[in-house]
Design a protein around this motif. Structure first.
Motif, short mmCIF file in Angstrom:
data_model
loop_
_atom_site.label_atom_id
_atom_site.label_comp_id
_atom_site.label_asym_id
_atom_site.label_seq_id
_atom_site.Cartn_x
_atom_site.Cartn_y
_atom_site.Cartn_z
N TYR A 120 -2.63 -5.88 -0.83
CA TYR A 120 -1.17 -5.80 -1.59
C TYR A 120 -1.21 -4.27 -2.20
O TYR A 120 -0.18 -3.71 -2.06
CB TYR A 120 -1.37 -6.55 -2.70
CG TYR A 120 -1.18 -8.08 -2.11
CD1 TYR A 120 0.06 -8.85 -1.65
CD2 TYR A 120 -2.20 -8.98 -2.20
CE1 TYR A 120 0.10 -9.92 -1.16
CE2 TYR A 120 -2.37 -10.27 -1.72
CZ TYR A 120 -1.20 -10.56 -1.18
OH TYR A 120 -0.81 -11.99 -0.73
N ASN A 121 -2.24 -3.66 -2.52
CA ASN A 121 -2.25 -2.39 -3.07
C ASN A 121 -2.01 -1.31 -2.14
O ASN A 121 -1.69 -0.30 -2.42
CB ASN A 121 -3.67 -1.88 -4.00
CG ASN A 121 -3.68 -2.85 -5.18
OD1 ASN A 121 -2.83 -3.30 -5.90
ND2 ASN A 121 -5.29 -3.24 -5.42
N ASN A 122 -2.36 -1.67 -0.93
CA ASN A 122 -1.81 -0.70 -0.01
C ASN A 122 -1.09 -1.22 1.29
O ASN A 122 -1.01 -0.60 2.36
CB ASN A 122 -3.62 -0.43 1.01
CG ASN A 122 -4.63 0.32 0.18
OD1 ASN A 122 -4.46 1.47 0.05
ND2 ASN A 122 -5.35 -0.33 -0.42
N MET A 123 -0.28 -2.09 0.69
CA MET A 123 0.89 -2.53 1.53
C MET A 123 1.72 -1.42 2.27
O MET A 123 2.13 -1.67 3.56
CB MET A 123 1.67 -3.41 0.93
CG MET A 123 2.88 -4.13 1.59
SD MET A 123 3.95 -5.19 0.66
CE MET A 123 2.73 -6.47 0.06
N HIS A 124 1.97 -0.31 1.30
CA HIS A 124 3.01 0.55 1.98
C HIS A 124 2.19 1.55 3.13
O HIS A 124 2.83 2.07 3.95
CB HIS A 124 3.24 1.77 0.78
CG HIS A 124 2.08 2.06 -0.17
ND1 HIS A 124 1.34 1.24 -0.75
CD2 HIS A 124 1.45 3.30 -0.29
CE1 HIS A 124 0.41 2.14 -1.44
NE2 HIS A 124 0.73 3.11 -1.26
N ASN A 125 0.79 1.77 3.17
CA ASN A 125 -0.01 2.31 4.04
C ASN A 125 -0.02 1.51 5.12
O ASN A 125 -0.11 2.05 6.48
CB ASN A 125 -1.33 2.60 3.34
CG ASN A 125 -1.27 3.57 2.23
OD1 ASN A 125 -0.55 4.54 2.43
ND2 ASN A 125 -2.09 3.28 1.25
N LEU A 126 -0.11 0.33 5.14
CA LEU A 126 -0.40 -0.66 6.36
C LEU A 126 0.90 -0.83 7.41
O LEU A 126 0.76 -0.79 8.20
CB LEU A 126 -0.80 -2.05 5.73
CG LEU A 126 -2.46 -2.46 5.14
CD1 LEU A 126 -2.45 -3.56 4.69
CD2 LEU A 126 -3.34 -1.86 6.18
#
Length: 213
Positions: A120-126
């Motif tokens: 969730y903390n890296n959703m924008h990266n994924l």
């Protein structure tokens, strides 16, 4: 004092959702304190400001934030999404994924095995893996060239401007197709390696022929 907050999930961007998740998932502690913490995040105000509200104002805000108890949509509306001023196309084509991007995603998913919140903390990266920037031409949309800078700009745009109502469905799509995507990328990498090997062998044969002459 007038305080405004989002009144629907579509008003919540990825950056807001990342901050909200830990507070929303709290199961212990004082309920009033949790609500105040949520209001602070939604309004951008300090705790002292929230505590200065009148009871009617407080009740009105709590009523407005009731949407947080509703589920976030998980169905993709279209294969093209607009975020900020940019348009993006869903693509599972490995040719549109940088090798470094693939390594970063695998690293995130590996860390998520011990801590699911990492996802969730890296959703924008994924999401940059399957959402590629496009631009409109006379013949329709065309994908922009992918560089590391484009990937970084895309992730930043998603973080700041993508509503969770767009991000969540795309994330679900990503997770469901991850095994297929991973297999496709590995197959593509093997094919590229074989192609480069054959190319190198061909060049060596040329050099050998020149040497004999």
């Amino acid at each position: 004092m007038e305080i405004t907050i989002p009144t629907q999930w579509s008003d919540i961007m990825i950056k807001d959702y990342i901050n909200l998740r830990p507070v929303l998932s709290e199961e212990q502690g004082n309920e009033a304190t949790r609500i105040i913490n949520v209001l602070c995040l939604l309004s951008g105000q300090k705790r002292q400001e929230i505590e200065q509200l009148s009871i009617p104002q407080y009740s009105d805000l709590v009523k407005k934030m009731s949407f947080l108890t509703e589920p976030i949509p998980d169905k993709v509306k279209s294969n093209i999404v607009k975020v900020g001023k940019e348009h993006y196309l869903f693509s599972l084509d490995p040719k549109n994924i940088l090798f470094g991007e693939y390594i970063s995603v695998m690293d995130i998913l590996e860390k998520a095995k011990d801590n699911p919140e990492v996802v969730y903390n890296n959703m924008h990266n994924l999401l940059t893996v399957i959402c590629k920037p496009i631009h409109k031409t006379w013949w329709g949309y065309k994908m922009k060239p992918i560089t590391s800078q484009v990937v970084q700009d895309t992730a930043q745009n998603f973080y700041e401007n993508m509503p969770i109502t767009d991000a969540q469905p795309i994330a679900v799509f990503f997770y469901r197709n991850l095994p297929i995507l991973t297999k496709t990328i590995k197959t593509f990498m093997v094919q590229m390696a074989e192609r480069e090997t054959k190319k190198a062998e061909k060049e060596l044969r040329k050099l050998s022929t020149i040497g004999v002459g």
